[in-house]
Design a protein around this motif. Structure first.
Motif, PDB file in Angstrom:
ATOM      1  N   VAL A   4       0.825  -1.116  -0.057  1.00  0.00           N
ATOM      2  CA  VAL A   4      -0.151   0.071  -0.016  1.00  0.00           C
ATOM      3  C   VAL A   4       1.009   1.298   0.119  1.00  0.00           C
ATOM      4  N   PRO A   5       0.499   2.214  -1.011  1.00  0.00           N
ATOM      5  CA  PRO A   5       1.609   3.300  -0.781  1.00  0.00           C
ATOM      6  C   PRO A   5       1.052   4.326   0.205  1.00  0.00           C
ATOM      7  N   LYS A   6       2.007   5.355   0.433  1.00  0.00           N
ATOM      8  CA  LYS A   6       1.382   6.323   1.555  1.00  0.00           C
ATOM      9  C   LYS A   6       0.292   7.090   1.096  1.00  0.00           C
ATOM     10  N   LEU A   7      -0.890   7.052   1.792  1.00  0.00           N
ATOM     11  CA  LEU A   7      -2.068   7.628   1.326  1.00  0.00           C
ATOM     12  C   LEU A   7      -2.159   8.867   1.998  1.00  0.00           C
ATOM     13  N   PHE A   8      -2.720   9.911   1.488  1.00  0.00           N
ATOM     14  CA  PHE A   8      -3.285  11.360   1.927  1.00  0.00           C
ATOM     15  C   PHE A   8      -4.588  11.388   1.962  1.00  0.00           C
ATOM     16  N   PHE A   9      -5.489  11.668   3.223  1.00  0.00           N
ATOM     17  CA  PHE A   9      -6.827  12.110   3.274  1.00  0.00           C
ATOM     18  C   PHE A   9      -6.749  13.482   3.777  1.00  0.00           C
ATOM     19  N   ASN A  10      -8.079  14.049   3.295  1.00  0.00           N
ATOM     20  CA  ASN A  10      -8.445  15.392   4.102  1.00  0.00           C
ATOM     21  C   ASN A  10      -8.760  15.068   5.418  1.00  0.00           C
ATOM     22  N   PRO A  11      -8.722  16.060   6.346  1.00  0.00           N
ATOM     23  CA  PRO A  11      -8.642  15.661   7.921  1.00  0.00           C
ATOM     24  C   PRO A  11     -10.159  14.893   8.221  1.00  0.00           C
ATOM     25  N   GLU A  12     -11.368  15.103   7.974  1.00  0.00           N
ATOM     26  CA  GLU A  12     -12.371  14.286   7.937  1.00  0.00           C
ATOM     27  C   GLU A  12     -12.427  12.925   7.601  1.00  0.00           C
ATOM     28  N   GLU A  13     -11.851  12.859   6.307  1.00  0.00           N
ATOM     29  CA  GLU A  13     -11.747  11.566   5.604  1.00  0.00           C
ATOM     30  C   GLU A  13     -10.715  10.834   6.594  1.00  0.00           C
ATOM     31  N   LYS A  60      -9.910  10.849   9.872  1.00  0.00           N
ATOM     32  CA  LYS A  60     -10.745  10.408  10.923  1.00  0.00           C
ATOM     33  C   LYS A  60     -11.675   9.159  10.669  1.00  0.00           C
ATOM     34  N   SER A  61     -12.283   9.272   9.656  1.00  0.00           N
ATOM     35  CA  SER A  61     -13.290   8.107   9.239  1.00  0.00           C
ATOM     36  C   SER A  61     -12.698   6.841   8.931  1.00  0.00           C
ATOM     37  N   ILE A  62     -11.433   7.187   8.247  1.00  0.00           N
ATOM     38  CA  ILE A  62     -10.376   5.745   7.945  1.00  0.00           C
ATOM     39  C   ILE A  62      -9.930   5.460   9.447  1.00  0.00           C
ATOM     40  N   ASP A  63      -9.540   6.269  10.159  1.00  0.00           N
ATOM     41  CA  ASP A  63      -8.636   5.810  11.309  1.00  0.00           C
ATOM     42  C   ASP A  63      -9.757   5.036  12.289  1.00  0.00           C
ATOM     43  N   TYR A  64     -11.178   5.670  12.214  1.00  0.00           N
ATOM     44  CA  TYR A  64     -12.154   5.222  13.357  1.00  0.00           C
ATOM     45  C   TYR A  64     -12.384   3.484  12.701  1.00  0.00           C
ATOM     46  N   LEU A  65     -12.511   3.452  11.346  1.00  0.00           N
ATOM     47  CA  LEU A  65     -12.807   2.156  10.923  1.00  0.00           C
ATOM     48  C   LEU A  65     -11.683   1.326  11.200  1.00  0.00           C
ATOM     49  N   ILE A  66     -10.409   1.644  11.008  1.00  0.00           N
ATOM     50  CA  ILE A  66      -9.313   0.692  11.433  1.00  0.00           C
ATOM     51  C   ILE A  66      -9.401   0.268  12.924  1.00  0.00           C
ATOM     52  N   ASP A  67      -9.626   1.295  13.699  1.00  0.00           N
ATOM     53  CA  ASP A  67      -9.695   1.046  15.125  1.00  0.00           C
ATOM     54  C   ASP A  67     -11.156   0.025  15.550  1.00  0.00           C
ATOM     55  N   LEU A  68     -12.124   0.109  14.640  1.00  0.00           N
ATOM     56  CA  LEU A  68     -13.247  -0.708  14.951  1.00  0.00           C
ATOM     57  C   LEU A  68     -12.998  -2.071  14.507  1.00  0.00           C
ATOM     58  N   LEU A  69     -12.163  -2.240  13.680  1.00  0.00           N
ATOM     59  CA  LEU A  69     -11.854  -3.650  13.176  1.00  0.00           C
ATOM     60  C   LEU A  69     -10.570  -4.306  13.829  1.00  0.00           C
ATOM     61  N   ARG A  92     -17.023   9.086   2.470  1.00  0.00           N
ATOM     62  CA  ARG A  92     -17.229   9.660   1.034  1.00  0.00           C
ATOM     63  C   ARG A  92     -15.848  10.482   0.889  1.00  0.00           C
ATOM     64  N   LEU A  93     -14.824  10.124  -0.172  1.00  0.00           N
ATOM     65  CA  LEU A  93     -13.532  10.418  -0.121  1.00  0.00           C
ATOM     66  C   LEU A  93     -13.753  11.683  -1.241  1.00  0.00           C
ATOM     67  N   GLU A  94     -13.249  12.811  -0.702  1.00  0.00           N
ATOM     68  CA  GLU A  94     -13.368  14.074  -1.472  1.00  0.00           C
ATOM     69  C   GLU A  94     -12.026  14.255  -2.326  1.00  0.00           C
ATOM     70  N   ARG A  95     -11.899  15.144  -3.226  1.00  0.00           N
ATOM     71  CA  ARG A  95     -10.757  15.546  -3.863  1.00  0.00           C
ATOM     72  C   ARG A  95      -9.780  16.230  -2.677  1.00  0.00           C
ATOM     73  N   PRO A  96      -8.523  16.344  -2.963  1.00  0.00           N
ATOM     74  CA  PRO A  96      -7.753  16.702  -1.777  1.00  0.00           C
ATOM     75  C   PRO A  96      -7.909  18.319  -1.655  1.00  0.00           C
ATOM     76  N   ASN A  97      -8.011  18.686  -0.431  1.00  0.00           N
ATOM     77  CA  ASN A  97      -7.839  20.163  -0.571  1.00  0.00           C
ATOM     78  C   ASN A  97      -6.229  20.647  -0.513  1.00  0.00           C
ATOM     79  N   SER A  98      -6.308  22.143  -0.560  1.00  0.00           N
ATOM     80  CA  SER A  98      -4.976  22.727  -0.757  1.00  0.00           C
ATOM     81  C   SER A  98      -3.989  22.105   0.272  1.00  0.00           C
ATOM     82  N   GLU A  99      -4.445  21.900   1.663  1.00  0.00           N
ATOM     83  CA  GLU A  99      -3.535  21.377   2.431  1.00  0.00           C
ATOM     84  C   GLU A  99      -3.074  19.883   2.326  1.00  0.00           C
ATOM     85  N   THR A 100      -3.754  19.326   1.978  1.00  0.00           N
ATOM     86  CA  THR A 100      -3.399  17.861   1.404  1.00  0.00           C
ATOM     87  C   THR A 100      -2.830  17.742   0.300  1.00  0.00           C
TER      88      THR A 100
END
Length: 249
Positions: free
Chosen positions: A47-56, A58-67, A221-229
């Motif tokens: 898996v390559p290094k992935l970059f998400f917007n802050p809210e996304e 949080k969602s991915i981290d929550y899902l990983i923790d849930l599993l 929902r995965l959005e297009r990366p914002n300017s900071e991402t």
């Protein structure tokens, strides 16, 4: 064989058991156990290094923790306490094409050490009734894998826009429409009593039948990366540039 994956067709023989086969015991000792083509082991994923917007993120981290095993068991127990018919975790990732749905699912599989059973969505057959049997067999084989695995595996429906789309009205009485509706009804029935972990990805959630959308407990929902991402992505790819140059990019 990977400890997270078991195959109910594999027979393990003790040394005494091997002797029962006499000169034919080499057939068992030399045979290689192979992972089925539709099973993806977490150890095989890069898996390559992935970059998400802050809210996304949080969602991915929550899902990983849930599993995590203990958290997942607690989640299932809460479902039981609430009297829910389905005791499975169903997750939908949706976005425009190319925003990392598949890689995100691979990341979750890799980090949580859960294998993926990938649904073959080319199960349709020209023979009457065969398509329906194929989709039912998919869930039967997943339940067998579920019962023989140390960690609950992920059943993955990738790019479900065609199969999870709005059901036909059957006004034309087309046999193809009837078959597709029957397939969808089988999947809906299986999801209503699902046990395990099911992931699906979609490029066009607006085209999903509402009955399918209601079956998912968790949607990301995965959005297009914002300017900071985007800045972080450029910084990872071009570390030799300064921050001002990267922000210009």
């Amino acid at each position: 064989i990977d400890s997270s994956f078991r195959n109910d067709k594999v027979i393990l023989l003790t040394p005494t058991g091997q002797e029962l086969f006499g000169e034919d015991k080499h057939l068992f000792l030399d045979s290689e156990i192979k992972t089925p083509k539709d099973i993806i082991l977490p150890s095989s994923l890069t898996v390559p290094k992935l970059f998400f917007n802050p809210e996304e993120q949080k969602s991915i981290d929550y899902l990983i923790d849930l599993l995590k095993p203990d958290n997942y068991k607690s989640c299932v127990n809460r479902m039981k306490d609430l009297g829910m018919k389905s005791l499975g975790l169903t997750v939908l990732l949706h976005s425009s094409p190319g925003l990392g749905k598949s890689e995100s699912i691979n990341l979750v599989s890799k980090v949580t050490n859960r294998c993926i059973k990938k649904a073959d969505l080319t199960f349709k057959s020209k023979w009457y009734g065969e398509s329906e049997r194929n989709i039912k067999n998919l869930f039967v084989s997943y339940r067998k894998l579920l019962d023989t695995s140390e960690l609950e595996p992920i059943l993955l429906f990738d790019e479900v826009d065609g199969i999870f789309g709005t059901r036909k009205t059957l006004s034309s009485h087309s046999s193809i429409d009837q078959t597709e509706n029957t397939i969808q009804n089988i999947i809906l029935s299986e999801m209503s009593e699902f046990r395990g972990i099911l992931f699906a990805s979609s490029n066009l959630i607006c085209n999903l039948d509402p009955a399918f959308e209601r079956r998912f407990l968790y949607k990301i929902r995965l959005e297009r990366p914002n300017s900071e991402t985007r800045f972080l992505i450029w910084k990872d790819k071009l570390p030799q540039l300064g921050d001002d140059e990267l922000r210009d990019l």
